[in-house]
Motif scaffolding. Structure first.
Motif, mmCIF file in Angstrom:
data_model
loop_
_atom_site.group_PDB
_atom_site.id
_atom_site.type_symbol
_atom_site.label_atom_id
_atom_site.label_comp_id
_atom_site.label_asym_id
_atom_site.label_seq_id
_atom_site.Cartn_x
_atom_site.Cartn_y
_atom_site.Cartn_z
ATOM 1 N N GLN A 54 14.734 -2.290 45.143
ATOM 2 C CA GLN A 54 15.615 -3.219 44.604
ATOM 3 C C GLN A 54 14.872 -3.942 45.045
ATOM 4 O OE1 GLN A 54 19.175 -2.738 46.155
ATOM 5 N NE2 GLN A 54 19.792 -1.008 44.678
ATOM 6 N N GLU A 55 14.295 -4.730 46.435
ATOM 7 C CA GLU A 55 13.056 -5.950 46.067
ATOM 8 C C GLU A 55 12.485 -6.265 44.959
ATOM 9 O OE1 GLU A 55 11.548 -5.928 50.132
ATOM 10 O OE2 GLU A 55 13.546 -5.375 50.961
ATOM 11 N N ASN A 56 11.654 -4.710 44.979
ATOM 12 C CA ASN A 56 10.434 -4.792 44.023
ATOM 13 C C ASN A 56 11.523 -5.299 42.372
ATOM 14 O OD1 ASN A 56 8.117 -4.334 45.903
ATOM 15 N ND2 ASN A 56 8.239 -2.653 45.217
ATOM 16 N N GLU A 57 12.579 -4.226 42.045
ATOM 17 C CA GLU A 57 12.965 -5.321 41.368
ATOM 18 C C GLU A 57 13.238 -6.271 41.077
ATOM 19 O OE1 GLU A 57 15.784 -2.344 39.852
ATOM 20 O OE2 GLU A 57 16.502 -3.960 37.534
ATOM 21 N N TYR A 58 13.511 -6.626 42.231
ATOM 22 C CA TYR A 58 14.518 -7.748 42.392
ATOM 23 C C TYR A 58 13.439 -9.227 42.040
ATOM 24 C CZ TYR A 58 16.525 -12.889 44.087
ATOM 25 O OH TYR A 58 17.181 -13.828 43.532
ATOM 26 N N ARG A 59 11.868 -8.723 43.016
ATOM 27 C CA ARG A 59 10.572 -9.808 42.666
ATOM 28 C C ARG A 59 10.000 -9.869 41.154
ATOM 29 N NH1 ARG A 59 6.630 -7.233 46.124
ATOM 30 N NH2 ARG A 59 8.113 -7.623 47.875
ATOM 31 N N LEU A 60 10.734 -8.428 40.336
ATOM 32 C CA LEU A 60 9.953 -8.407 38.795
ATOM 33 C C LEU A 60 10.025 -9.178 38.187
ATOM 34 C CD1 LEU A 60 8.566 -5.260 38.427
ATOM 35 C CD2 LEU A 60 6.678 -6.778 38.191
ATOM 36 N N ARG A 61 12.068 -9.008 38.085
ATOM 37 C CA ARG A 61 13.176 -9.737 37.365
ATOM 38 C C ARG A 61 12.640 -11.197 37.141
ATOM 39 N NH1 ARG A 61 16.601 -7.778 34.043
ATOM 40 N NH2 ARG A 61 16.414 -5.517 35.088
ATOM 41 N N THR A 62 12.746 -11.890 39.200
ATOM 42 C CA THR A 62 12.471 -13.182 38.853
ATOM 43 C C THR A 62 11.721 -13.742 38.125
ATOM 44 O OG1 THR A 62 13.853 -12.681 41.207
ATOM 45 C CG2 THR A 62 12.753 -15.021 40.697
ATOM 46 N N ILE A 63 10.576 -12.990 38.639
ATOM 47 C CA ILE A 63 9.268 -13.379 38.208
ATOM 48 C C ILE A 63 9.038 -13.596 37.012
ATOM 49 C CG2 ILE A 63 6.512 -13.090 37.481
ATOM 50 C CD1 ILE A 63 6.414 -11.246 39.840
ATOM 51 N N ILE A 64 9.632 -12.262 35.886
ATOM 52 C CA ILE A 64 9.763 -12.891 34.272
ATOM 53 C C ILE A 64 10.754 -13.862 33.658
ATOM 54 C CG2 ILE A 64 10.990 -10.613 32.545
ATOM 55 C CD1 ILE A 64 9.416 -8.710 34.168
ATOM 56 N N GLU A 65 11.587 -13.479 34.574
ATOM 57 C CA GLU A 65 13.442 -15.049 34.486
ATOM 58 C C GLU A 65 12.002 -16.000 34.053
ATOM 59 O OE1 GLU A 65 16.874 -14.114 34.388
ATOM 60 O OE2 GLU A 65 16.003 -12.593 32.854
ATOM 61 N N SER A 66 11.812 -16.299 35.200
ATOM 62 C CA SER A 66 10.975 -17.656 34.979
ATOM 63 C C SER A 66 9.808 -17.150 34.318
ATOM 64 C CB SER A 66 10.853 -17.927 37.204
ATOM 65 O OG SER A 66 9.858 -17.421 37.570
ATOM 66 N N GLU A 67 9.037 -16.822 33.800
ATOM 67 C CA GLU A 67 7.824 -16.586 32.813
ATOM 68 C C GLU A 67 8.216 -17.484 31.659
ATOM 69 O OE1 GLU A 67 5.101 -15.116 33.263
ATOM 70 O OE2 GLU A 67 4.520 -15.845 31.317
ATOM 71 N N PRO A 68 7.346 -18.417 31.450
ATOM 72 C CA PRO A 68 7.648 -19.720 30.334
ATOM 73 C C PRO A 68 6.931 -18.975 28.993
ATOM 74 C CG PRO A 68 5.409 -20.018 31.292
ATOM 75 C CD PRO A 68 5.799 -19.517 32.136
ATOM 76 N N GLU A 69 6.764 -17.522 29.387
ATOM 77 C CA GLU A 69 6.679 -17.289 27.813
ATOM 78 C C GLU A 69 7.714 -15.909 27.649
ATOM 79 O OE1 GLU A 69 3.973 -18.263 26.033
ATOM 80 O OE2 GLU A 69 1.956 -18.040 27.666
ATOM 81 N N CYS A 70 7.894 -15.952 26.015
ATOM 82 C CA CYS A 70 8.346 -14.689 26.127
ATOM 83 C C CYS A 70 8.417 -13.012 26.517
ATOM 84 C CB CYS A 70 9.210 -14.740 24.532
ATOM 85 S SG CYS A 70 10.245 -13.075 24.570
ATOM 86 N N VAL A 71 9.108 -13.161 27.415
ATOM 87 C CA VAL A 71 8.509 -11.084 27.315
ATOM 88 C C VAL A 71 10.139 -10.563 27.206
ATOM 89 C CG1 VAL A 71 8.432 -9.116 29.755
ATOM 90 C CG2 VAL A 71 7.770 -12.404 29.902
ATOM 91 N N LYS A 72 10.000 -9.579 26.311
ATOM 92 C CA LYS A 72 10.998 -8.445 26.288
ATOM 93 C C LYS A 72 10.696 -7.041 26.185
ATOM 94 C CE LYS A 72 9.720 -9.711 21.092
ATOM 95 N NZ LYS A 72 8.130 -9.334 21.287
ATOM 96 N N LEU A 73 11.562 -6.369 26.137
ATOM 97 C CA LEU A 73 11.275 -5.062 26.012
ATOM 98 C C LEU A 73 12.110 -4.283 24.365
ATOM 99 C CD1 LEU A 73 12.320 -3.683 29.121
ATOM 100 C CD2 LEU A 73 9.638 -4.229 28.168
ATOM 101 N N GLN A 74 11.391 -3.459 23.752
ATOM 102 C CA GLN A 74 12.036 -2.632 22.427
ATOM 103 C C GLN A 74 12.126 -1.522 22.334
ATOM 104 O OE1 GLN A 74 10.062 -6.783 20.386
ATOM 105 N NE2 GLN A 74 9.818 -4.635 19.295
ATOM 106 N N ALA A 75 12.991 -1.146 22.287
ATOM 107 C CA ALA A 75 12.790 0.257 21.707
ATOM 108 C C ALA A 75 11.708 0.918 20.459
ATOM 109 C CB ALA A 75 14.400 1.274 21.721
#
Ligand code: ADP
Length: 430
Positions: A54-75
């Motif tokens: 959970q900690e890792n996920e939180y850290r990753l999420r924080t990085i992605i959320e604050s990332e200035p470029e658009c990051v997206k996941l697609q099916a």
């Protein structure tokens, strides 16, 4: 043994069995406790792993959320599974629900959907991909985007999503487009000045069919007046008139093309044909400069993929430079030779060889620079424009100086002969 003895013995035996049973029970209880403890230990370990995850996920999420470029996941079907705030801003979306759960194609311009789909397919087959496309944002704004996409795999290695990082490259594209426009405009202006200098040559070229038409027409009138011309006799001279008029029309069309203000028009070009047309255009100038123009054209070579007018402009520049260089030094023998030579399997080399003074070793590296000129009236744009035309066609140009003159060579990519007829037809008309 008395009855009471027997009872006593019985009691002792029962007591022994009970003791054994009790000991067995105690041992079982102990094992149970141990098992319980192991389960608790495992649970604690699991909880620890869970916490760390959970900690890792939180850290990753924080990085992605604050990332200035658009990051997206697609099916695989293009459904957006997740997108960060920068992605929402990029697509002019107010809330995640405006994009998440929707198809990404909704924001891809119609004409780029095919390319986009093709790249997504590659990523879901396990490749990484980089692609550019035009996007229409939720507010209807058009923007150029570039996406770097990689496949995301599950524990078994199967690709379950596309991870894409997208950035807005509109400004970069705009600058690129401006540069290209500027280049096209520059080339056109240079053509206009070439045209100005060649105007006398053109007038002469045009004069020939026009005089021929006048002569044929006058001949007909004379013979009709004198009455020695049957209607059937008129067919031949009238056919000549038509032919000459068409020739004049062709010259005019060529002039119009030469000064036109349009984008490069790529077709399958016969380079020998272009060389011949340059010779025709520069004929009078060559005569004025007392220069002989000779040709050595490779027979049956493949066509090149080019804008014929631009290539004509390059050869024109080289031929006129050669004539001017020879005129400057009053060379005894003034000759320009234009050669077309196959260059490896997939290119053609065009050479313009003169018998002028050659190029000074100290400046030979500068002749392609903008505004470099050694002529009193020179502008220094001819070779620079020629180089960018050649390079925009995927070729290269170079200058050499020999004892008896200068040689300029440039290459153009040939259309492979193995192209099927259909592809050829497509290439020629697209
Ligand atoms: P311009 O003709 O206006 O000088 P170009 O870019 O066409 O501009 O040529 C740049 C310079 O390259 C010329 O001024 C001349 O010094 C040199 N040059 C070009 N072609 C030749 C040639 N065939 N022989 C000698 N020098 C040449």
């Amino acid at each position: 043994m008395t009855g009471s003895d027997a009872m006593l013995l019985g009691l002792v035996a029962l007591g022994g069995a009970l003791t054994v049973a009790l000991i067995a029970l105690a041992a079982m209880l102990l094992r149970l406790r141990e098992a319980e403890q192991r389960v608790r230990d495992k649970e604690a370990a699991h909880l620890g792993v869970l916490d760390r995850l959970q900690e890792n996920e939180y850290r990753l999420r924080t990085i992605i959320e604050s990332e200035p470029e658009c990051v997206k996941l697609q099916a695989a079907d293009g459904t957006v599974l997740e997108i960060n705030p920068a992605g929402l801003r990029l697509l002019d979306a107010a809330r995640p629900e405006d994009i998440v759960g929707k198809k990404i194609y909704d924001v891809v311009a119609q004409e780029f959907r095919h390319i986009y789909r093709e790249n997504m397919r590659r990523v879901f087959e396990g490749e990484a991909a980089v692609y550019e496309f035009k996007s229409i944002t939720l507010k209807g704004r058009t923007a150029w985007m570039e996406t770097h996409a990689v496949p995301l795999r599950d524990a078994r290695g199967a690709v379950y999503a596309l991870l894409g990082i997208t950035r807005d490259i509109t400004e970069h594209k705009w600058a690129e487009e401006q540069g290209r426009r500027h280049q096209t405009e520059l080339a056109r202006v240079a053509r206009l000045s070439t045209m100005g200098e060649m105007a006398t040559g053109l007038a002469h070229e045009l004069n020939q069919p026009l005089s021929a038409i006048a002569n044929f027409a006058r001949g007909c009138i004379r013979r009709l007046r004198s009455g020695d011309m049957a209607p059937a006799d008129m067919i031949e001279p009238l056919e000549e008139v038509c032919e000459q008029a068409e020739r004049a029309g062709e010259i005019m069309r060529h002039v119009r093309d030469f000064v036109r203000k349009s984008e490069p028009r790529m077709t399958a070009v016969d380079i020998n044909q272009v060389v011949r047309s340059v010779v025709k255009f520069t004929e009078l100038e060559a005569r004025q400069h007392e220069t002989i123009v000779t040709l050595q054209l490779a027979p049956q070579q493949p066509r090149v993929w080019a804008d014929s007018i631009m290539v004509e402009q390059v050869i024109c520049n080289l031929v006129r430079n050669a004539m001017e260089a020879m005129a400057e030094t009053r060379s005894m023998r003034r000759e320009v030779m234009i050669r077309t030579v196959p260059h490896g399997e997939d290119a053609i080399e065009i050479e313009v060889v003169d018998t002028g003074p050659g190029i000074d070793g100290a400046v030979i590296d500068q002749v392609f620079d903008q505004f470099f000129t050694t002529k009193p009236e020179g502008v220094g744009m001819g070779l620079s424009i020629s180089r960018s035309i050649v390079e925009s066609h995927g070729g290269s140009i170079r200058a050499e100086s020999r004892a008896g003159g200068a040689t300029f060579r440039f290459t153009l990519q040939a259309i492979p002969l193995r192209l099927s007829n259909d592809e050829r037809r497509y290439s020629i008309h697209s």
